[in-house]
Design a protein around this motif. Structure first.
Motif, PDB file in Angstrom:
ATOM      1  N   LEU A 131      -8.245  12.084  -6.478  1.00  0.00           N
ATOM      2  CA  LEU A 131      -9.178  11.120  -5.922  1.00  0.00           C
ATOM      3  C   LEU A 131      -9.435  10.001  -6.918  1.00  0.00           C
ATOM      4  O   LEU A 131      -9.388  10.211  -8.126  1.00  0.00           O
ATOM      5  N   CYS A 132      -9.717   8.838  -6.384  1.00  0.00           N
ATOM      6  CA  CYS A 132     -10.069   7.686  -7.221  1.00  0.00           C
ATOM      7  C   CYS A 132     -11.152   6.909  -6.472  1.00  0.00           C
ATOM      8  O   CYS A 132     -10.908   6.396  -5.384  1.00  0.00           O
ATOM      9  N   ILE A 133     -12.350   6.863  -7.047  1.00  0.00           N
ATOM     10  CA  ILE A 133     -13.466   6.226  -6.346  1.00  0.00           C
ATOM     11  C   ILE A 133     -13.206   4.742  -6.122  1.00  0.00           C
ATOM     12  O   ILE A 133     -13.644   4.173  -5.113  1.00  0.00           O
ATOM     13  N   TYR A 134     -12.467   4.108  -7.019  1.00  0.00           N
ATOM     14  CA  TYR A 134     -12.173   2.686  -6.865  1.00  0.00           C
ATOM     15  C   TYR A 134     -11.198   2.453  -5.711  1.00  0.00           C
ATOM     16  O   TYR A 134     -11.339   1.485  -4.953  1.00  0.00           O
ATOM     17  N   ILE A 136     -10.771   4.422  -3.082  1.00  0.00           N
ATOM     18  CA  ILE A 136     -11.476   4.704  -1.834  1.00  0.00           C
ATOM     19  C   ILE A 136     -12.423   3.557  -1.492  1.00  0.00           C
ATOM     20  O   ILE A 136     -12.532   3.138  -0.335  1.00  0.00           O
ATOM     21  N   ALA A 137     -13.108   3.031  -2.503  1.00  0.00           N
ATOM     22  CA  ALA A 137     -14.009   1.896  -2.269  1.00  0.00           C
ATOM     23  C   ALA A 137     -13.240   0.689  -1.754  1.00  0.00           C
ATOM     24  O   ALA A 137     -13.683  -0.005  -0.829  1.00  0.00           O
ATOM     25  N   SER A 138     -12.062   0.444  -2.326  1.00  0.00           N
ATOM     26  CA  SER A 138     -11.248  -0.683  -1.884  1.00  0.00           C
ATOM     27  C   SER A 138     -10.809  -0.507  -0.437  1.00  0.00           C
ATOM     28  O   SER A 138     -10.778  -1.470   0.337  1.00  0.00           O
ATOM     29  N   ALA A 139     -10.468   0.721  -0.059  1.00  0.00           N
ATOM     30  CA  ALA A 139     -10.077   0.991   1.331  1.00  0.00           C
ATOM     31  C   ALA A 139     -11.245   0.731   2.280  1.00  0.00           C
ATOM     32  O   ALA A 139     -11.070   0.165   3.364  1.00  0.00           O
ATOM     33  N   ILE A 140     -12.438   1.132   1.860  1.00  0.00           N
ATOM     34  CA  ILE A 140     -13.629   0.894   2.680  1.00  0.00           C
ATOM     35  C   ILE A 140     -13.891  -0.607   2.810  1.00  0.00           C
ATOM     36  O   ILE A 140     -14.226  -1.108   3.899  1.00  0.00           O
ATOM     37  N   PHE A 141     -13.723  -1.327   1.727  1.00  0.00           N
ATOM     38  CA  PHE A 141     -13.897  -2.788   1.772  1.00  0.00           C
ATOM     39  C   PHE A 141     -12.917  -3.417   2.769  1.00  0.00           C
ATOM     40  O   PHE A 141     -13.290  -4.285   3.567  1.00  0.00           O
ATOM     41  N   SER A 142     -11.659  -2.986   2.727  1.00  0.00           N
ATOM     42  CA  SER A 142     -10.627  -3.570   3.589  1.00  0.00           C
ATOM     43  C   SER A 142     -10.936  -3.322   5.063  1.00  0.00           C
ATOM     44  O   SER A 142     -10.848  -4.236   5.891  1.00  0.00           O
ATOM     45  N   VAL A 143     -11.296  -2.087   5.398  1.00  0.00           N
ATOM     46  CA  VAL A 143     -11.609  -1.762   6.789  1.00  0.00           C
ATOM     47  C   VAL A 143     -12.870  -2.510   7.235  1.00  0.00           C
ATOM     48  O   VAL A 143     -12.953  -2.996   8.373  1.00  0.00           O
ATOM     49  N   SER A 144     -13.841  -2.637   6.340  1.00  0.00           N
ATOM     50  CA  SER A 144     -15.071  -3.371   6.674  1.00  0.00           C
ATOM     51  C   SER A 144     -14.768  -4.833   6.974  1.00  0.00           C
ATOM     52  O   SER A 144     -15.328  -5.425   7.907  1.00  0.00           O
ATOM     53  N   LEU A 145     -13.851  -5.419   6.204  1.00  0.00           N
ATOM     54  CA  LEU A 145     -13.458  -6.812   6.446  1.00  0.00           C
ATOM     55  C   LEU A 145     -12.801  -6.953   7.812  1.00  0.00           C
ATOM     56  O   LEU A 145     -13.043  -7.939   8.531  1.00  0.00           O
ATOM     57  N   LEU A 146     -11.990  -5.968   8.188  1.00  0.00           N
ATOM     58  CA  LEU A 146     -11.320  -6.022   9.491  1.00  0.00           C
ATOM     59  C   LEU A 146     -12.341  -5.929  10.632  1.00  0.00           C
ATOM     60  O   LEU A 146     -12.282  -6.707  11.592  1.00  0.00           O
ATOM     61  N   VAL A 147     -13.267  -4.999  10.506  1.00  0.00           N
ATOM     62  CA  VAL A 147     -14.280  -4.827  11.547  1.00  0.00           C
ATOM     63  C   VAL A 147     -15.127  -6.088  11.684  1.00  0.00           C
ATOM     64  O   VAL A 147     -15.379  -6.584  12.795  1.00  0.00           O
ATOM     65  N   LEU A 148     -15.564  -6.646  10.569  1.00  0.00           N
ATOM     66  CA  LEU A 148     -16.402  -7.849  10.607  1.00  0.00           C
ATOM     67  C   LEU A 148     -15.632  -9.055  11.144  1.00  0.00           C
ATOM     68  O   LEU A 148     -16.209  -9.919  11.818  1.00  0.00           O
TER      69      LEU A 148
END
Length: 320
Positions: A131-134, A136-148
């Motif tokens: 696991l790498c918190i960075y 995973i955080a980057s993946a969350i950022f990317s999906v959030s950008l797509l949703v927004l």
């Protein structure tokens, strides 16, 4: 008299929210880029982040993968904020055109980043198996950008979203698979990076063997009082071990800096020496961080013996 339809709050604030998330992503990936370039240790609850950063998947075309991520996030922030810099009262047509074009760019960028992040999550969980918190955080950022990007405006043509998603998604996936098609095989040739999970408290097994020059250099370093500060979980430390080989590394005086290490850990000595990353060599009262080619260790330690080193990959020649 007709009532003017109110604009949903998400449409009014979507660009600023997108820019804020993209800024967080840019800062995260910029930090990882610096860590990768300096071969330092990432601030992480576990050692898994350093394992990921040291994997063959963390580098593309000789550059840190995080650098490309930083550029992508910076571009997304720029697309989001660009229309806001135009005065809508004086240049309404220009701003409208800019809004339309940047929304398409935001959509394409968010789709590409989400597909790419999805593949990186696959590598993280099934190939690197950590696991790498960075990451995973980057993946969350990317999906959030797509949703927004999708809900942040009133799209006149919903089919445009699906068409863009299919085209950009396929191109991104094909390109990603091509880039990461054989990283593990090339890594074995270019550098002795560890594979698999390390043994807790011990690290990875040294696979390379030593030649007479490696053994002679290791004994010389011990004789002059040289020390190597390491951590059992550090992939770069393992790379240094592989350069010496099994037989020679037994001669090296190394100090384990992680309290969980099983080889007489001395974190107090590491702290007293001012060690900030692993491995770090202390030779002649000076600290030399990062993996050091054997030729460089021979040079800075005044070694006069044979330099016919057998474990001298091109990847480490470039670092010297």
């Amino acid at each position: 008299m007709s009532r003017r339809r109110s604009i949903p709050w998400i449409h009014r604030w979507s660009r600023l929210i997108i820019a804020a998330i993209a800024a967080c992503g840019a800062l995260t990936t910029a930090y990882l880029t610096v860590v990768k370039f300096t071969q330092g240790t990432a601030a992480c609850p576990t050692q898994s982040c350093d394992i990921v950063l040291s994997s063959p998947y963390a580098t593309v075309a000789g550059l840190p993968l995080a650098l490309f991520g930083c550029l992508a996030y910076t571009g997304m922030a720029g697309f989001a904020l660009a229309p806001l810099a135009v005065d809508s009262a004086q240049n309404k047509n220009t701003r409208t055109k800019l809004e339309n074009w940047t929304w398409l760019l935001l959509l394409a960028g968010a789709i590409a980043m989400s597909v790419f992040s999805g593949y990186l999550m696959y590598l993280l969980f099934f190939q690197i198996k950590t696991l790498c918190i960075y990451c995973i955080a980057s993946a969350i950022f990317s999906v959030s950008l797509l949703v927004l990007t999708i809900i942040g405006r009133a799209w006149d043509d919903i089919g445009q979203i699906f068409f863009t998603a299919i085209v950009v998604g396929m191109v991104t996936l094909i390109t990603t698979l091509a880039v990461f098609s054989q990283p593990a095989n090339t890594a074995k040739v270019a550098s002795p990076s560890p594979t698999g999970d390390p043994t807790i408290g011990v690290g990875w097994e040294i696979r390379s063997t030593s030649g007479p020059a490696e053994i002679e250099l290791a004994r010389h370093l011990t004789q002059i009082g040289a020390k190597e500060y390491i951590a059992w979980w550090c992939p770069h430390c393992h790379e240094q071990k592989e350069l010496f080989g099994k037989e020679a590394y037994k001669e090296i005086k190394h100090i384990e800096c992680d309290p969980q290490g099983k080889d007489n850990p001395r974190p107090d000595l590491c702290k007293a020496a001012g060690v900030q990353g692993y491995p770090t060599w202390e030779i002649g009262g000076k600290l030399y961080p990062n993996v050091q080619p054997l030729e460089k260790l021979a040079q800075i330690s005044g070694y006069k013996g044979s330099r016919n080193f057998k474990n001298f990959p091109d990847a480490f020649q470039k670092r010297s």
